[in-house]
Write a protein that holds these residues in place. Structure first.
Motif, short mmCIF file in Angstrom:
data_model
loop_
_atom_site.label_atom_id
_atom_site.label_comp_id
_atom_site.label_asym_id
_atom_site.label_seq_id
_atom_site.Cartn_x
_atom_site.Cartn_y
_atom_site.Cartn_z
N GLY A 1 0.79 -1.23 0.00
CA GLY A 1 0.00 0.00 0.00
C GLY A 1 0.82 1.27 0.00
N ILE A 2 2.16 1.17 -0.03
CA ILE A 2 3.03 2.35 -0.07
C ILE A 2 3.84 2.30 -1.36
CG2 ILE A 2 4.91 3.62 1.01
CD1 ILE A 2 2.90 3.58 3.09
N HIS B 1 3.79 7.77 -1.05
CA HIS B 1 2.36 7.95 -0.80
C HIS B 1 1.70 6.62 -0.46
CE1 HIS B 1 2.50 12.03 -2.37
NE2 HIS B 1 3.37 11.54 -3.24
N GLN B 2 0.62 6.72 0.30
CA GLN B 2 -0.22 5.56 0.56
C GLN B 2 -1.15 5.42 -0.65
OE1 GLN B 2 -2.29 5.50 4.30
NE2 GLN B 2 -3.69 3.90 3.61
N VAL C 1 -3.06 0.17 4.37
CA VAL C 1 -1.80 -0.10 5.05
C VAL C 1 -2.10 -0.65 6.42
CG1 VAL C 1 0.29 0.93 6.03
CG2 VAL C 1 -0.52 1.68 3.80
N VAL D 1 5.16 9.36 5.23
CA VAL D 1 3.84 8.77 5.04
C VAL D 1 3.27 8.45 6.42
CG1 VAL D 1 2.51 6.87 4.04
CG2 VAL D 1 4.55 7.75 2.84
N ILE E 1 0.77 6.74 9.02
CA ILE E 1 0.04 5.47 8.96
C ILE E 1 -0.87 5.33 10.16
CG2 ILE E 1 1.73 4.23 7.58
CD1 ILE E 1 2.75 3.00 10.18
#
Length: 151
Positions: free
Chosen positions: A50-51, A81-82, A86, A146, A148
């Protein structure tokens, strides 16, 4: 001995790139060989689904660049970016710092790297890109963060 050296050299030259080229633009004309350019590539974090990170860096053209013998400048920029879900618990188990991307910037002695750090206090992944050299690297760098697991 000679065969071992040739095998090692072939291995160094045959390593596949760990990133997907998105595109490039020329910034300096070369009379012979390809122009100098800025390349934009994408790679997914190998440990956290997811990254995705996007890295831009200069590539030297000319005759040396065409044969992979040129030394690329140490300039790079990164933006991570995501791009999907995640799992925040994954980040807590990761080794920090950890190299997540590396690609040669010269025939043997120079590499562009991306290292990931986990900031548990802020629940964020920090990606740092820089270029190192066996003898002396460059302090020029770029980071991207990023967050999370924000609720």
């Amino acid at each position: 001995m000679f065969r071992a050296i040739l095998s090692l050299l072939a291995l160094l030259l045959a390593l596949p790139a760990a990133a997907e080229e998105i595109g490039s633009v020329g910034y300096r004309f070369k009379w012979l060989g390809p122009n100098d350019k800025i390349v934009v590539e994408a790679f997914d974090d190998p440990d956290i689904a997811g990254i995705t990170c996007y890295i831009s860096r200069a590539r030297t053209g000319g005759i040396k660049g065409a044969f992979g013998l040129a030394e690329d400048p140490p300039y790079a920029s990164i933006s991570c970016h995501q791009v999907g879900p995640v799992d925040g618990t994954q980040a807590e188990k990761l080794k920090s710092p950890h190299e997540v991307f590396s690609e040669r910037a010269s025939l043997i002695f120079k590499t562009t790297q991306v290292v990931r750090f986990y900031d548990p206090k802020r629940r964020a992944l920090v990606y740092l890109t820089y270029t190192d050299r066996v003898i002396e690297g460059s302090p020029q760098n770029s980071i991207s963060v990023v967050p999370i697991g924000l609720k």
